[in-house]
Design a protein around this motif. Structure first.
Motif, mmCIF file in Angstrom:
data_model
loop_
_atom_site.group_PDB
_atom_site.id
_atom_site.type_symbol
_atom_site.label_atom_id
_atom_site.label_comp_id
_atom_site.label_asym_id
_atom_site.label_seq_id
_atom_site.Cartn_x
_atom_site.Cartn_y
_atom_site.Cartn_z
ATOM 1 N N GLY A 452 1.331 -1.041 0.312
ATOM 2 C CA GLY A 452 -0.121 0.109 -0.418
ATOM 3 C C GLY A 452 0.811 1.317 -0.113
ATOM 4 N N GLN A 456 1.430 4.022 -3.365
ATOM 5 C CA GLN A 456 1.422 5.641 -3.307
ATOM 6 C C GLN A 456 2.222 6.260 -3.831
ATOM 7 O OE1 GLN A 456 0.447 6.200 1.232
ATOM 8 N NE2 GLN A 456 -1.764 5.467 0.856
ATOM 9 N N ALA A 572 -5.156 1.137 -7.674
ATOM 10 C CA ALA A 572 -5.308 1.668 -6.601
ATOM 11 C C ALA A 572 -4.619 1.292 -5.330
ATOM 12 C CB ALA A 572 -6.178 2.729 -6.603
ATOM 13 N N SER A 573 -5.189 -0.434 -6.109
ATOM 14 C CA SER A 573 -5.783 -1.597 -4.962
ATOM 15 C C SER A 573 -4.448 -2.867 -4.764
ATOM 16 C CB SER A 573 -7.002 -1.971 -5.279
ATOM 17 O OG SER A 573 -7.292 -3.325 -4.941
ATOM 18 N N PRO A 664 -12.227 1.875 -1.151
ATOM 19 C CA PRO A 664 -11.088 2.241 -1.665
ATOM 20 C C PRO A 664 -11.031 3.386 -3.336
ATOM 21 C CG PRO A 664 -10.528 0.271 -1.036
ATOM 22 C CD PRO A 664 -12.018 0.269 -1.076
ATOM 23 N N GLU A 667 -12.790 6.508 -1.845
ATOM 24 C CA GLU A 667 -11.832 7.778 -1.698
ATOM 25 C C GLU A 667 -11.142 7.809 -2.659
ATOM 26 O OE1 GLU A 667 -10.462 4.907 2.896
ATOM 27 O OE2 GLU A 667 -9.232 4.629 0.995
ATOM 28 N N GLU A 668 -10.391 7.695 -3.369
ATOM 29 C CA GLU A 668 -10.104 8.094 -4.662
ATOM 30 C C GLU A 668 -10.969 8.698 -5.810
ATOM 31 O OE1 GLU A 668 -8.919 4.859 -7.697
ATOM 32 O OE2 GLU A 668 -7.609 3.673 -5.635
ATOM 33 N N SER A 701 -12.502 6.746 6.568
ATOM 34 C CA SER A 701 -10.953 6.451 5.771
ATOM 35 C C SER A 701 -10.483 7.608 6.320
ATOM 36 C CB SER A 701 -12.139 6.088 4.624
ATOM 37 O OG SER A 701 -12.574 7.407 4.345
#
Length: 856
Positions: A452, A456, A572-573, A664, A667-668, A701
């Protein structure tokens, strides 16, 4: 001129008459008569009149012509009018101006009529003051002349006025002095008291005047509380000894019994040329408040001293001057026990402190100080020091709040503690939860977290990341043929090879069984170049693994297959990436083993699918597709105590979509804020409708929590639903705790004041430092189900859960165990003090409305 005037005066008006007319005494007149017998009187008296400073002159009547004048008169008229010889001049010719000429003629007439006249006079242009006396000279009953005698009074008048002004000034100063003042005569009697003294003593001047110091009903005491005799009053001592007394402390009772403290100074008043005091002036001011402040300050200093002595750490002040120089003006005595430094040594030279810091930690320590100075936010840092006595390394954790100084520098006030035990405990938990016991490599949980973080980093840098999953071909045959101990030895050897043989920017982990993983980030954003670098790395991994391993009774040469997932900021995952690599590995094994494949086609398909899913998610939020389920929570007696609200997405075409997939994505795309507000409102409504003992929790989150308007939005929702304090819990993950510490603390403390509680979800799977447990308002820990799943069978998970429960008791925190699915797990958790549990054994998640209906 004198002989002329001397002869003229007696001849014109008679000697005795003239002498009498100018104001001589009878004795002088008799002397004149005696001298006249010898013919010398005119000369003597002419000389006498010339010798005096007074102006003396005579004018004839009725024309008022000057017929005689002494030398002072001649000099005066010469100075006033520039007339060298005034005799024979008319009065109006000698006057300064016509107005004064008429005034003098008026006075001459009055003198003729009245016989004598005395008037004050100010002469121009220098405003000299005079006293003029006019006398008429009578002969045979007829006034034949007027004699004028002028005496200058300028100096006397100035002295008189100065004396009046001085007395008035000193009287005003005495009355208006800001300190109390008392004037006493030589016998001690009070003569005068100013207003400040009246206020301080609570008595009027009339009440004190005429009394002595020992006669006042003061009930005076000394500084130590013993009686203060009146004769020892500073004023009385000064009168007896003639010596001043300074800063004498006295406590007095004002009317009504109020105790006041005063500081007295007494000064003797000595007559000029005399000895000893014939009076005394005492000044004093009220120091009651000052004494109280000093007492309060002394008490505060004593309290602070005791606190700093008993605080388990070093309390200190750290200063950075505008030019960058650093110093430590204050450090408590624990500096010696903590760092083997005496406070005075640190105060003398700050470098002795930095010399204690571990060389590897010094750069980051200095950077943290500079960052705190730049942002003026809380300084929080953990670092090591090396003790010179035995070379022991000690972990220290420091916190200090900066504030600007008047000279443009910065001062920090803070505390530094020994956190070695906490670090050791954290390290122990970290090893239990994040390192594989057999190989010492990071385990799947650790890899998941690191993946993770790498995602990023790739997103920020714009490069390409690679996740390489390696599986040993037919390794199960080794275990079957040689036993698990031989298999474990081979895995340990391969782990050591990978760790030692790959570059530092490669993260090596064991996924479990005979699978390894390597996480790598390329420096190029060009996919073709990155792919080449990754394939070269895969070949290096294969070389390291496929070297022979020498066992006790044989040599084993491993073979391996690999699957590669390349990811960019579009991915992203972490779960997707691992799934892609696993799919590529599966295909490699199916194609004949000993191969490496890169997952490409499915990556494109996944990207398209995620794009469509993000569009569907926005539609879902506004069209009621997001549903609320709840997972009930129970205590050790299986009583319902609360529940965790869960967001579920029922897609009209795809059916139920896992939160691990759409959260997720939310969130993006920032849809998480709308979902979060929806879940909070649902929880608040449920709280209002449920019994008072029920506590509901909602997941928040990192993206949602760190939004600038998150706190006011939560406060508004709480206020709209009038949620009682303590009924709502916000669950946050440990990844939140790596954010800005200052902003995080402010938000959590503000929400705590609104009655919100905080729970750390999936505890033990994220942020490795536990310092937040003592610095943030945390009420609850949730043990991740990955730790619960294999208890009590797995010794590693047992140790982790026991350690978590022990630590929670130490910090006075509630603990909720997730994923409780069988009685053995439940019994183990209850036996070891876990207060709350949730899982399929106790209740499966259900729709919120149905759950509320069951509660009645």
């Amino acid at each position: 001129m004198a002989p002329v005037t001397a002869v003229m005066a007696p001849r014109m008006m008679g000697g005795v008459s003239f002498i009498t007319s100018i104001g001589c005494t009878p004795a002088v007149s008799q002397a004149y008569k005696a001298l006249s017998t010898d013919g010398i009187a005119p000369h003597v008296f002419g000389a006498m009149l010339d010798a005096i400073d007074d102006i003396v002159f005579a004018v004839s009547v009725p024309d008022f012509r000057l017929v005689w004048a002494n030398e002072s008169t001649t000099a005066y008229f010469q100075q006033l009018r520039g007339v060298a010889e005034p005799l024979g001049k008319m009065a109006h010719d000698l006057a300064y101006d016509s107005q004064r000429a008429r005034l003098f003629e008026h006075w001459f007439v009055q003198a003729v009529n009245q016989g004598c006249l005395e008037v004050p006079y100010s002469s121009p242009p220098d405003k000299r003051l005079w006293r003029l006396r006019f006398r008429s000279v009578v002969s045979s009953g007829v006034c034949i002349a007027v004699v004028v005698n002028g005496r200058e009074l300028t100096a006397e008048e100035k002295a008189r006025r100065a004396a009046i002004e001085s007395e008035s000034m000193y009287r005003s100063l005495f009355k208006c002095m800001g300190v109390g003042a008392v004037f006493q005569a030589s016998d001690g009697r009070i003569i005068a008291v100013n207003h400040a003294a009246e206020v301080i003593e609570g008595r009027t001047e009339a009440q004190m005047k005429g009394l002595t110091s020992d006669a006042l009903d003061w009930n005076a005491v000394k500084d130590d509380g013993t009686p203060f005799p009146g004769l020892e009053h500073p004023s009385m001592v000064t009168l007896r000894t003639g010596k001043p007394q300074s800063n004498v402390i006295m406590g007095i009772d004002r009317p009504g019994g109020e105790k006041r403290w005063i500081s007295i100074n007494s000064e003797p008043v000595v007559q000029q040329g005399g000895e000893g005091a014939h009076a005394v002036v005492s000044t004093f001011h009220d120091i009651t408040e000052r004494r109280q402040l000093e007492a309060d300050l002394a008490a505060s200093v004593d309290l602070l001293r005791k606190l700093t002595e008993r605080v388990p750490g070093v309390v200190y002040q750290f200063v950075m001057s505008p030019d960058g120089r650093q110093r430590i003006p204050y450090a408590s005595d624990h500096a010696w026990t903590l760092m083997e430094l005496k406070p005075q040594d640190v105060q003398a030279d700050v470098q002795v402190f930095f010399d204690r810091v571990h060389p590897d930690d010094l750069p980051t320590l200095m950077q943290s100080i500079q960052a705190s100075a730049k942002t003026m936010t809380l300084w929080h840092h953990e670092f090591r020091v090396v003790l010179p006595s035995n070379g022991k390394t000690v972990w220290l954790g420091g916190e200090a709040m900066p504030e600007p100084t008047e000279d443009g520098g910065i001062v920090w006030h803070g505390i530094t503690r020994d956190i070695s035990e906490v670090k050791a405990h954290v390290e122990h938990l970290f090893r239990l939860g994040h390192l594989d016991e057999g190989t010492g490599l990071p385990n799947r949980r650790y890899l998941n977290n690191t993946l993770g973080t790498t995602l990023q980093a790739v997103a920020r840098a714009g490069g390409v990341g690679a996740f390489i999953q390696v599986d040993l071909d037919e390794f199960s045959q080794v275990n079957d043929a040689l036993g698990h101990m031989a298999g474990d030895e081979i895995l340990r050897v391969l782990a050591q090879r990978l760790n030692a043989g790959l570059a530092d920017n490669c993260f090596v982990a064991r996924l479990g069984g005979d699978e390894f993983a390597v996480l790598y980030q390329t420096t190029s954003a060009v996919m073709a170049e990155s792919t080449g670098a990754v394939l070269a790395l895969v070949e290096r991994i294969r070389e390291l693994i496929e070297q022979p391993v020498h066992l006790e009774h044989m040599v084993y040469t491993p073979r391996c297959s690999a699957g590669v997932s390349l990811f960019t900021s579009a991915n992203a995952s972490a779960a997707d990436i691992m799934r892609e690599a696993d799919t590529a590995l599966y295909r490699a094994k199916r194609s004949g083993r000993g191969k490496s494949l890169v997952f490409e086609d499915s990556m494109l398909s996944e990207t398209r699918d995620r794009l469509q899913l993000s569009q569907d998610l926005r539609h879902a939020v506004h069209h009621g597709e997001i549903q609320v389920h709840i997972q009930s929570q129970f205590d050790a007696h299986r009583r319902l105590v609360g529940g965790e609200l869960l967001a579920r997405w029922l897609h009209p075409e795809r059916g139920w979509i896992s939160p691990a997939q759409f959260i997720p994505l939310a969130e993006e795309t920032n849809v998480i804020h709308e979902i979060g507000d929806f879940m909070l409102r649902q929880a608040c409504q449920a709280i209002r409708q449920s019994s008072a003992s029920i506590v509901l929790s909602v997941n928040v989150s990192v993206v949602q929590f760190m939004a600038a308007d998150f706190v006011p939005r939560v406060e508004t929702i709480l206020a709209d639903h009038a949620v009682p304090p303590g009924r709502l819990t916000l669950e946050v993950t440990e990844s939140l705790l790596i954010q800005d510490a200052g902003a995080l603390r402010q938000k959590m403390e503000r929400l705590s004041r609104s009655g919100v509680q905080f729970s750390i979800d999936d505890f033990g799977t994220g942020y490795s430092s536990l310092a937040y447990l003592k610095s943030l308002p945390i009420a609850e820990l949730k043990i991740d189900q990955s730790f619960v799943r294999d208890i009590p069978a797995d010794p590693g998970d047992v140790a982790i859960v026991q350690a978590m429960l022990s630590m929670a008791r130490h910090f006075d925190l509630r603990v909720v165990a997730e994923g409780v699915e069988n009685e053995e797990q439940f019994d183990f958790l209850v036996q070891h003090g876990c207060q709350l549990m949730q899982g399929y054994l106790l209740a499966k998640p259900v729709g919120l409305q149905g759950w509320m209906a069951q509660q009645g």
